[in-house]
Design a protein around this motif. Structure first.
Motif, PDB file in Angstrom:
ATOM      1  N   ASP A  16       0.831  -1.200   0.000  1.00 53.00           N
ATOM      2  CA  ASP A  16       0.000   0.000   0.000  1.00 53.00           C
ATOM      3  C   ASP A  16       0.865   1.250   0.000  1.00 53.00           C
ATOM      4  OD1 ASP A  16      -2.312  -1.480   0.024  1.00 53.00           O
ATOM      5  OD2 ASP A  16      -2.436  -1.524   2.210  1.00 53.00           O
ATOM      6  N   GLU A  17       1.971   1.191   0.726  1.00 51.87           N
ATOM      7  CA  GLU A  17       2.876   2.332   0.793  1.00 51.87           C
ATOM      8  C   GLU A  17       3.502   2.621  -0.562  1.00 51.87           C
ATOM      9  OE1 GLU A  17       5.752   2.425   4.109  1.00 51.87           O
ATOM     10  OE2 GLU A  17       7.244   2.813   2.566  1.00 51.87           O
ATOM     11  N   SER A  19       2.030   2.219  -3.496  1.00 55.06           N
ATOM     12  CA  SER A  19       1.059   2.662  -4.485  1.00 55.06           C
ATOM     13  C   SER A  19       1.240   4.147  -4.788  1.00 55.06           C
ATOM     14  CB  SER A  19      -0.361   2.413  -3.989  1.00 55.06           C
ATOM     15  OG  SER A  19      -1.303   2.957  -4.897  1.00 55.06           O
ATOM     16  N   ASN A  21      -0.956   5.866  -6.627  1.00 55.64           N
ATOM     17  CA  ASN A  21      -2.246   6.391  -7.070  1.00 55.64           C
ATOM     18  C   ASN A  21      -2.576   7.746  -6.459  1.00 55.64           C
ATOM     19  OD1 ASN A  21      -2.679   4.107  -8.621  1.00 55.64           O
ATOM     20  ND2 ASN A  21      -3.795   3.030  -7.008  1.00 55.64           N
ATOM     21  N   ASP A  22      -2.102   8.000  -5.241  1.00 57.17           N
ATOM     22  CA  ASP A  22      -2.443   9.245  -4.555  1.00 57.17           C
ATOM     23  C   ASP A  22      -1.368  10.321  -4.691  1.00 57.17           C
ATOM     24  OD1 ASP A  22      -4.830   8.118  -3.643  1.00 57.17           O
ATOM     25  OD2 ASP A  22      -3.858   7.253  -1.885  1.00 57.17           O
ATOM     26  N   ASP A  23      -0.302  10.029  -5.431  1.00 56.32           N
ATOM     27  CA  ASP A  23       0.766  11.011  -5.604  1.00 56.32           C
ATOM     28  C   ASP A  23       0.273  12.182  -6.448  1.00 56.32           C
ATOM     29  OD1 ASP A  23       2.493   9.492  -4.144  1.00 56.32           O
ATOM     30  OD2 ASP A  23       3.588   8.682  -5.855  1.00 56.32           O
ATOM     31  N   VAL A  24       0.649  13.394  -6.048  1.00 58.76           N
ATOM     32  CA  VAL A  24       0.327  14.599  -6.819  1.00 58.76           C
ATOM     33  C   VAL A  24       1.637  15.152  -7.361  1.00 58.76           C
ATOM     34  CG1 VAL A  24      -0.660  16.905  -6.742  1.00 58.76           C
ATOM     35  CG2 VAL A  24      -1.663  15.076  -5.347  1.00 58.76           C
ATOM     36  N   TYR A  25       1.799  15.072  -8.664  1.00 51.70           N
ATOM     37  CA  TYR A  25       3.065  15.437  -9.283  1.00 51.70           C
ATOM     38  C   TYR A  25       3.061  16.881  -9.804  1.00 51.70           C
ATOM     39  CZ  TYR A  25       3.908  10.385  -9.342  1.00 51.70           C
ATOM     40  OH  TYR A  25       4.079   9.067  -8.990  1.00 51.70           O
ATOM     41  N   ARG A 113       8.310   5.628  -7.992  1.00 52.52           N
ATOM     42  CA  ARG A 113       6.857   5.756  -7.801  1.00 52.52           C
ATOM     43  C   ARG A 113       6.057   5.372  -9.053  1.00 52.52           C
ATOM     44  NH1 ARG A 113       5.540   5.281  -3.044  1.00 52.52           N
ATOM     45  NH2 ARG A 113       3.585   6.384  -3.365  1.00 52.52           N
ATOM     46  N   SER A 114       6.373   5.977 -10.200  1.00 48.22           N
ATOM     47  CA  SER A 114       5.603   5.737 -11.421  1.00 48.22           C
ATOM     48  C   SER A 114       6.518   5.753 -12.630  1.00 48.22           C
ATOM     49  CB  SER A 114       4.524   6.819 -11.615  1.00 48.22           C
ATOM     50  OG  SER A 114       3.637   6.877 -10.537  1.00 48.22           O
ATOM     51  N   GLN A 136       0.684   4.499 -16.749  1.00 46.80           N
ATOM     52  CA  GLN A 136       0.018   3.573 -15.830  1.00 46.80           C
ATOM     53  C   GLN A 136       0.640   2.185 -15.938  1.00 46.80           C
ATOM     54  OE1 GLN A 136      -2.282   4.686 -13.636  1.00 46.80           O
ATOM     55  NE2 GLN A 136      -1.800   6.690 -14.528  1.00 46.80           N
TER      56      GLN A 136
END
Length: 206
Positions: A16-17, A19, A21-25, A113-114, A136
């Motif tokens: 979960d850590e 993930s 999905n909640d990152d704001v770039y 992260r991504s 994604q």
């Protein structure tokens, strides 16, 4: 690990850590060019920063959003890479910590992260900076008996390899056994495979 890359990567245990999905770039990212290694999402790397542009890029990111784009070099001997000298597919990383070492060098702890793709280089001095598309993950963690069986086999084989590889931390075995996210499992294994930069870039692009 230096910018040249010396030691295997590590990965945190909590899926979960990891993930993103909640990152704001931000709209643009400072860019860190790496030699001899490719950063994958979920993987944590300690990087000793040596080049002046790299130090400035990491410091800028750390003092602002904590996010930096990490791209691998095509030519490992190039000490001042430009846009044409870098693979455009890379990884956005979060700078977890910056450390000043006793020898005067700077070490940054990066967490992938991504996946990202460079769309425009907006700055080359005093450090590289650019705009990126955030990509994604293509590996979806949905119920799939065949996929689960394949990944279970891959996990078992990887644990055996780790047990026979003294250069890989023994803790990696327990990490693999506790990893439930297929994407992170693939990224972790790819990071530790003895492959060329080009081959790892191909895996990053899958």
């Amino acid at each position: 690990m230096s910018e040249d890359g010396d030691f295997p990567p590590i990965i945190t245990l909590n899926d979960d850590e990891l993930s993103a999905n909640d990152d704001v770039y931000p709209d643009e990212f400072p860019i860190l060019a790496l030699k001899n290694t490719v950063l994958f999402p979920g993987v944590v790397l300690p990087i000793t920063i040596g080049r002046d542009k790299s130090i400035k890029a990491v410091k800028k990111a750390y003092d602002s959003t904590k996010y930096i784009a990490v791209l691998s070099q095509k030519d490992l001997k190039n000490e001042d890479p430009g846009v044409e000298d870098l693979f455009h597919l890379g990884c956005v990383a979060r700078i977890i910590k910056m450390l000043k070492m006793p020898d005067g060098s700077t070490t940054a702890i990066l967490q992938g992260r991504s996946r990202c793709k460079l769309t425009a280089m907006t700055q080359t001095d005093p450090f590289l900076q650019g705009k990126f598309d955030i990509l994604q993950d293509e590996v979806e963690d949905k119920e799939d008996i065949e996929m689960d069986a394949i990944m279970s086999s891959v996990r078992d084989q990887s644990v055996r390899i780790i047990e026979l590889s003294p250069q890989i931390p023994s803790e990696a075995s327990s990490m693999l056994e506790n990893m439930t996210n297929n994407s992170f499992l693939i990224n972790f294994i790819a990071s530790n495979l003895n492959l060329s930069i080009v081959q790892k870039q191909e895996i990053l692009g899958v």
